[in-house]
Design a protein around this motif. Structure first.
Motif, short mmCIF file in Angstrom:
data_model
loop_
_atom_site.label_atom_id
_atom_site.label_comp_id
_atom_site.label_asym_id
_atom_site.label_seq_id
_atom_site.Cartn_x
_atom_site.Cartn_y
_atom_site.Cartn_z
N LYS A 147 0.82 -1.20 0.00
CA LYS A 147 0.00 0.00 0.00
C LYS A 147 0.85 1.26 0.00
O LYS A 147 0.38 2.32 -0.28
CB LYS A 147 -0.91 0.00 1.23
CG LYS A 147 -2.08 -0.94 1.08
CD LYS A 147 -3.03 -0.76 2.25
CE LYS A 147 -4.16 -1.76 2.16
NZ LYS A 147 -5.05 -1.66 3.32
N ILE A 148 2.05 1.11 0.36
CA ILE A 148 2.86 2.31 0.50
C ILE A 148 3.03 2.99 -0.84
O ILE A 148 2.95 4.21 -0.96
CB ILE A 148 4.25 1.95 1.10
CG1 ILE A 148 4.07 1.28 2.45
CG2 ILE A 148 5.13 3.20 1.21
CD1 ILE A 148 5.34 0.62 2.94
N ASN A 149 3.25 2.20 -1.80
CA ASN A 149 3.61 2.77 -3.09
C ASN A 149 2.41 3.19 -3.90
O ASN A 149 2.54 3.54 -5.06
CB ASN A 149 4.43 1.75 -3.89
CG ASN A 149 5.72 1.41 -3.17
OD1 ASN A 149 6.30 2.27 -2.51
ND2 ASN A 149 6.15 0.17 -3.28
N TYR A 206 -8.75 0.99 -4.82
CA TYR A 206 -8.34 1.63 -3.59
C TYR A 206 -8.46 3.14 -3.70
O TYR A 206 -8.97 3.83 -2.80
CB TYR A 206 -6.90 1.22 -3.27
CG TYR A 206 -6.32 1.92 -2.08
CD1 TYR A 206 -5.49 3.02 -2.23
CD2 TYR A 206 -6.61 1.47 -0.79
CE1 TYR A 206 -4.97 3.67 -1.13
CE2 TYR A 206 -6.08 2.11 0.31
CZ TYR A 206 -5.26 3.21 0.15
OH TYR A 206 -4.76 3.86 1.23
N ARG A 258 -12.05 4.30 -3.83
CA ARG A 258 -12.68 4.25 -2.52
C ARG A 258 -12.32 5.46 -1.70
O ARG A 258 -13.17 6.08 -1.05
CB ARG A 258 -12.23 2.97 -1.82
CG ARG A 258 -12.66 2.84 -0.39
CD ARG A 258 -12.42 1.42 0.06
NE ARG A 258 -12.42 1.34 1.52
CZ ARG A 258 -11.37 1.13 2.27
NH1 ARG A 258 -10.18 0.96 1.72
NH2 ARG A 258 -11.47 1.08 3.58
N ARG A 259 -11.08 5.81 -1.78
CA ARG A 259 -10.65 6.97 -1.02
C ARG A 259 -11.28 8.25 -1.53
O ARG A 259 -11.75 9.09 -0.77
CB ARG A 259 -9.13 7.06 -1.11
CG ARG A 259 -8.50 8.02 -0.14
CD ARG A 259 -7.04 8.20 -0.43
NE ARG A 259 -6.85 8.95 -1.68
CZ ARG A 259 -5.67 9.22 -2.19
NH1 ARG A 259 -4.55 8.79 -1.60
NH2 ARG A 259 -5.57 9.92 -3.31
N ASN A 276 -7.40 18.06 3.76
CA ASN A 276 -7.23 16.77 4.39
C ASN A 276 -7.70 16.72 5.82
O ASN A 276 -7.49 15.72 6.50
CB ASN A 276 -5.77 16.34 4.33
CG ASN A 276 -5.44 15.91 2.91
OD1 ASN A 276 -6.28 15.35 2.23
ND2 ASN A 276 -4.22 16.15 2.49
#
Lengths: 212, 653
Positions: A78-80, A186, A189-190, A92
């Protein structure tokens, strides 16, 4: 300030398949007589419901994808992850979002929606090709296509309304990096979560209710 | 484990030095015991925690948890693991990296919570939602990274538990064994739900007080939940927790609340008397019902099966006749509409005719209508020498004459149709009134000038010749009048000759045309013609013609009587005959009196000798027509199907 907001807000609401109302005079899109007038707060509620639905769908899709295709959760991967909408400056935090001007917030929402038009269609195509997808998320695919349809509607209407400057640099379809499905899910979704929350804050700003 | 073994091993070595079988058995026993002890110890030792971090399976320092309560801040906890030497505060450091920030430098934890060991707190300024954080647990100096964790803040949100839970009773079942409640709560105060920053869904769980299994209810978006089917007299424990919508991380459970509804002690017993009462009530009602039925049996029969009513027939109840209730009978009869109608049937003229010649100006009122004339002449008809016309009652009373009953009503009509004769003074030249045809009626009553100059004169003239009570009806006019056969020519005093007749005839015709004259020419027995309804146009022509030429008319008129009756209706022929035009057009009463004074007296009855080819009757030519008339005989215009009187006359002649 609200007047400036009206334009983009109206188009935003319009493309989310909601009747448009300007102030107190009812404007029914299809010219029906005897349209029921809705307050702006009700419109916002509907829009927020739509966005919540979108977010729920994306979340389900993402979790199902991970469940079926990535049994071993790899958190490092997930980091990348870098979404294609990262260039869009979005507030944010709650304070940042509330401090933001209504017009800017609307612009952010629209930019996000606009940015997801092409990737979603791409995803839909890829989903259609994958036989595995259809087995586990046939309904979700349909809902995704609905979402894409909505986004397509808005992008066309928004383009003429918001100046290019406000929109900022757009990642054209040619430049878009081909994302794999997991990353796309992903990111979507965010971003859908962002859209939902921004809409809620916008509603509190434009049509405030008690407690906003 | 190590410490135990030496002890055991020592004991076993000691035993080996002693020889002897008894010793051997003891040794075995001891071995067994030691093994058992060993097993026990190992078991107990296994459950015990490792004494030192280093002896236990090596566990490096790691993050234990990172969570956010309100999606605005978050905390991370770590533990040193088995590295006991690192458990001191400050031995481990946390570094984090925000993925979206431009700088790729790792920053240290902004706030190591003082109160809580091994906790790193990120306040609002350091918290960015939708951004990837990476945290690293490093040693203080050596920059050894023990653990790294990456996450998004929204993924680690565990909302606080809801607060202010309470319950209210919805209802209790009829049996009193079950009840429903509704549980309400408030969202956690830390979560900014109203601003829309967080949207929560809740999950309610309940269980019986001493049970171990929790009943889980469906997720609820609103801050209330109904719980159904709880038992009375049982205490329940209810709790709720929440999570962010579309996320999976539940928060902590709220404090439980206890629900207890005392139910009825005698749950099942209470139903017993109710059923007993119910049964008794039903039985009592049934008995009452039967009693009522038996006591009023006949009445009930009438009510249930009512007798069929007798048919009601219009008329007189025969009972009236039987019992001799004459008074009632007579009243019924008098009031009955049928009887009243019967009375009127004899005098059909009564209702419609009102003729008062006395009052009417002869000049003005050119004529009674046909009906009037009917009535007017009626009284003189048939009455022997007595023309008692009652004043003002001409129409009504006249028809009551007893003699009239004998006479054919048509005859009477024929007489009525006769043109009114003018008053004795202007007898001769008085033009005919409104074209009333003068039937050449044979019988003529005696003339009496009792205020009925017109008619009486006529009648008188007629009477001189003969007085016939009967006249043959040749035809019926469309108006309802009757065309009589031109029986006997009426020749009376004052009557002019043929020429005179012609004149008055002509005049009559003129008068008829104008319908202005009220005077009636002297009686002129005139044959009548019945013209077809659509021959209204003829009348005008005829009138014109008649006015135009007398002689031709006369001559023409002479012809028809001599001729045999011929059916073809021709215009010429039609002229000379009395035209009875039906009242279709303007010619209401255009009774043209044809100028046929020359007609010979025709008998009332003639014998039909033969039927012509044209379906006309050939009568007995017993009475030859006058020679003057013989040569000229235009074919009589005869409407189809009709035998005109003149034709009859012709025939007779």
């Amino acid at each position: 300030m609200f007047r400036k907001l009206k334009g983009p807000v109206i188009f935003l609401l319009m493309f989310l398949d909601v009747q448009v109302i300007v102030g107190s005079t009812p404007i029914c899109v299809h010219g029906h007589t005897g349209c029921q007038t809705l307050s702006l707060a009700d419109l916002f509620d509907r829009v927020i419901q739509h966005s919540a639905r979108v977010h729920g769908l994306s979340s389900d899709l993402h979790s199902e994808y991970e469940q079926y295709f990535l049994p071993s959760k790899n958190k490092i991967s997930k980091i990348n992850r870098n979404c294609h909408t990262s260039y869009i400056l979005t507030p944010n935090g709650k304070e940042n979002a509330q401090r933001l001007a209504g017009e800017d917030l609307t612009g952010v929402i629209l930019k996000l929606l606009l940015a997801w038009r092409d990737p979603l269609s791409q995803f839909h195509r890829s989903m259609a090709q994958h036989e595995d997808f259809t087995s586990f998320s046939g309904n979700k695919a349909l809902e995704m296509s609905d979402m894409m349809h909505l986004l397509g509607m808005i992008s066309n209407s928004v383009r003429g309304l918001i100046s290019n400057e406000a929109l900022g640099p757009q990642a054209s379809s040619s430049e878009a990096r081909p994302m794999n499905d997991q990353q796309l899910l992903y990111c979507f979704r965010r971003d859908s979560n962002k859209i939902q929350i921004y809409l809620k804050i916008l509603k509190c700003r434009i049509a405030p209710e008690q407690g906003c | 484990m190590h410490s135990a073994d030496p002890r055991l091993t020592l004991s076993s070595s000691d035993l080996r030095d002693c020889p002897g079988p008894e010793m051997m058995a003891a040794r075995h026993l001891l071995l067994l015991l030691s093994q058992a002890c060993l097993l026990l110890e190992t078991g107990s030792l296994a459950a015990a925690p490792p004494l030192t971090a280093s002896e236990a399976p090596l566990e490096s320092p790691h993050f234990t948890a990172c969570l956010s309560r309100e999606q605005e801040t978050f905390r991370c906890w770590w533990s040193a693991g088995s590295f006991r030497n690192l458990s001191q505060p400050g031995a481990l450091r946390v570094f984090f990296l925000k993925k979206n920030s431009l700088s790729r430098t790792w920053m240290e934890c902004p706030n190591y919570t003082a109160s809580v060991p091994n906790e790193c707190y990120f306040n609002k300024s350091y918290t960015s939602i939708w951004t990837s954080y990476c945290l690293q647990l490093r040693s203080r100096h050596h920059n050894v990274t023990y653990d790294e964790r990456c996450f998004n803040v929204e993924d680690i949100v565990h909302p606080d538990p809801p607060v202010s839970m309470n319950w209210t009773l919805l209802n209790v079942s009829r049996s009193g064994l079950h009840f429903d409640i509704i549980v309400r709560w408030e969202p956690p105060p830390s979560a900014d739900v109203k601003a829309g920053w967080m949207s929560l869904t809740y999950e309610v769980q309940y269980r019986e007080r001493n049970a171990s299994h929790w009943e889980v209810l469906d997720l609820e978006t609103s801050t209330q939940q109904s719980v159904y089917g709880l038992h009375t007299n049982m205490e329940y424990e209810v709790r709720v927790r929440c999570k962010m919508r579309a996320f999976d991380n539940f928060g902590q459970f709220s404090d439980s609340i206890f629900v207890h509804v005392p139910g009825k002690v005698h749950g099942k017993e209470s139903t017993f008397p109710v059923t007993v009462v119910f049964i008794f009530g039903v039985v009592g009602l049934a008995i009452l019902f039967l009693l009522i039925i038996f006591s009023h049996q006949q009445k009930l029969m009438v009510i249930l099966l009512p007798p069929v009513p007798a048919p009601k027939i219009k008329g007189i109840d025969p009972d009236l006749l039987k019992k001799g209730r004459l008074d009632e009978l007579s009243s019924v009869l008098s009031s009955h509409p049928l009887c009243k109608a019967e009375m009127y049937r004899e005098e059909p003229w009564v209702e419609f005719i009102e003729l008062d010649l006395e009052r009417m100006d002869a000049a003005e009122k050119t004529g009674c209508s046909d009906t009037q004339r009917l009535l007017g002449l009626v009284p003189h008809l048939g009455s022997s020498h007595r023309l008692a016309a009652k004043d003002g009652d001409l129409g009504r009373a006249s028809c009551y004459e007893p003699e009239l009953s004998e006479a054919d009503p048509a005859v009477a009509a024929a007489f009525c149709l006769r043109p009114r004769v003018t008053s004795p003074e202007p007898q001769s030249d008085r033009p005919a009134p409104d074209a009333g045809p003068a039937p050449d009626a044979g019988p003529a009553p005696d003339g009496e000038a009792d205020g009925r100059p017109v008619i009486q004169t006529q009648l008188s003239t007629q009477s001189s010749v003969s007085m016939d009570f009967y006249a043959q009806v040749s035809d019926v006019t469309p108006l309802g009048g009757v065309v009589l056969s031109p029986g006997q020519q009426v020749r009376g005093p004052g009557e002019k000759g043929e020429g005179g007749d012609g004149q008055p005839l002509k005049n009559q015709k003129e008068g008829q045309k104008k319908e202005g004259e009220g005077g009636v020419e002297k009686e002129v027995p005139l044959p009548l013609l019945i013209v077809a309804p659509d021959s209204g146009a003829y009348t005008s022509e005829l009138g014109n013609r008649q006015i135009g030429s007398d002689c031709s008319r006369r001559e023409a008129f002479q012809d028809p009587p001599a001729e045999m009756p011929q059916p073809p209706p021709e215009k010429n022929a039609v002229e000379q005959f009395a035209l009875i035009v039906p009242p279709a057009g303007e010619y209401q009463s255009p009774y043209f009196i044809p100028p046929t004074p020359q007609l010979p007296p025709v008998a009332d009855y003639t014998v039909v000798q033969d039927v012509d080819a044209q379906q006309s009757l050939l009568l007995n030519p017993s009475t030859p027509p006058p020679p003057s008339m013989a040569p000229v005989k235009p074919p009589p215009a005869m409407p189809v199907g009709y035998l005109t009187p003149d034709l009859l006359g012709n025939i007779s002649l």
